[in-house]
Design a protein around this motif. Structure first.
Motif, PDB file in Angstrom:
ATOM      1  N   ARG A  78      10.271   2.910  -0.843  1.00  0.00           N
ATOM      2  CA  ARG A  78      11.455   3.064  -0.002  1.00  0.00           C
ATOM      3  C   ARG A  78      11.155   3.659   1.378  1.00  0.00           C
ATOM      4  NH1 ARG A  78      16.397   4.895  -4.069  1.00  0.00           N
ATOM      5  NH2 ARG A  78      16.163   3.161  -5.554  1.00  0.00           N
ATOM      6  N   PRO A  79      10.212   4.599   1.500  1.00  0.00           N
ATOM      7  CA  PRO A  79       9.922   5.116   2.838  1.00  0.00           C
ATOM      8  C   PRO A  79       9.516   4.025   3.829  1.00  0.00           C
ATOM      9  CG  PRO A  79       8.966   6.556   1.187  1.00  0.00           C
ATOM     10  CD  PRO A  79       9.480   5.352   0.458  1.00  0.00           C
ATOM     11  N   ARG A  80       8.845   2.981   3.337  1.00  0.00           N
ATOM     12  CA  ARG A  80       8.460   1.894   4.233  1.00  0.00           C
ATOM     13  C   ARG A  80       9.673   1.149   4.768  1.00  0.00           C
ATOM     14  NH1 ARG A  80       4.265  -2.096   1.777  1.00  0.00           N
ATOM     15  NH2 ARG A  80       4.461  -2.862   3.929  1.00  0.00           N
ATOM     16  N   VAL A  81      10.678   0.994   3.929  1.00  0.00           N
ATOM     17  CA  VAL A  81      11.904   0.312   4.353  1.00  0.00           C
ATOM     18  C   VAL A  81      12.614   1.125   5.428  1.00  0.00           C
ATOM     19  CG1 VAL A  81      14.172  -0.512   3.627  1.00  0.00           C
ATOM     20  CG2 VAL A  81      12.184  -0.814   2.123  1.00  0.00           C
ATOM     21  N   LEU A  82      12.776   2.413   5.163  1.00  0.00           N
ATOM     22  CA  LEU A  82      13.444   3.271   6.136  1.00  0.00           C
ATOM     23  C   LEU A  82      12.658   3.344   7.439  1.00  0.00           C
ATOM     24  CD1 LEU A  82      15.766   5.190   6.787  1.00  0.00           C
ATOM     25  CD2 LEU A  82      14.413   7.060   5.790  1.00  0.00           C
TER      26      LEU A  82
END
Length: 249
Positions: free
Chosen positions: A87-91
């Motif tokens: 998820r950090p990559r998406v954000l």
């Protein structure tokens, strides 16, 4: 780069970005035209006629927040997280994309407004030139402001996850909340100029000339204002990242 392209395609697959960009252009160029023409441009001070670009920043924050909240509204965020489990990559991809676009939009809007006002004003109160660093800062500083504001908007959208709530916070924060806080006796006049959006205004505020009449005394200088605004963005982004990983999609 692939994730950035995916986010770019998702962002521009709806009409809202185009409407928001058109509204930003209308606000920026409208103010420049107004102050460039009124009384032969006798009120054509960069700090004043570039207020339209500042209004455009609020519109861009709405766009940046909607880029997050609409995914929660329609449930497409689940598919995004299935495709990219980290998820950090998406954000990070959303934040980088919107910050880059915001920086370009803010810079182009400020430059277009400046040269439009310069072309229209017959008798400006100050020389409308970009010769010194102070003159450049008042114009190109909007690129930095838009980029940082995009990070704040993405963070608020991720934290709140609802379009109405996120938009309300982003619009009321600089216009109402900070203004009311500055009215608090003793504390308000000391702390108020250091609040994030008030501090961001110092990035594009003149240090000399007639326009200083429109700036409250004290508070941060341009660099300190940039650091306060950027620090707020980083803090909110870290909170958003923490909540993103802890909550269900």
């Amino acid at each position: 780069m692939t994730l950035l392209n995916v986010e770019r395609i998702k962002l521009f697959s709806t009409r809202s970005p185009y409407w928001c960009l058109a509204a930003i252009a209308a606000a920026a160029l409208g103010f420049a035209t107004l102050f460039g023409l009124v009384e032969n441009g006798q009120a054509a001070l960069p700090y004043i006629f570039l207020r339209g670009v500042g209004l455009g920043m609020s519109i861009y924050m709405v766009l940046a927040a909607l880029a997050v909240t609409t995914e929660y509204r329609f449930g497409t965020i689940r598919n995004t997280f299935l495709g990219v489990p980290r998820r950090p990559r998406v954000l990070l991809a959303k934040t980088v994309l919107l910050a880059l676009i915001g920086g370009v939009v803010g810079l182009l809007a400020a430059l277009a407004s400046f040269f439009l006002a310069k072309a229209l004003a017959q008798d400006p109160p100050v020389r409308l030139e970009l010769a010194t660093w102070d003159e450049w800062r008042q114009v190109v500083g909007y690129g930095a402001i838009f980029a940082i504001a995009a990070v704040i908007a993405v963070s608020v959208g991720t934290i709140v996850r609802q379009s109405a709530g996120a938009i309300a916070i982003l619009l009321l924060w600089p216009l109402i909340i900070e203004s009311l806080f500055s009215l608090i006796p003793t504390v308000g006049e000391k702390v108020g100029p250091w609040l994030p959006f008030a501090a961001s205004d110092k990035i594009v505020a003149p240090t000399t000339g007639i326009a200083n009449l429109f700036q409250p005394g004290g508070g941060p200088d341009a660099l300190q204002g940039l650091l306060v605004f950027a620090g707020t963005a980083v803090g909110l982004w870290l909170i958003a990242l923490l909540l993103l990983q802890k909550r269900d999609a």
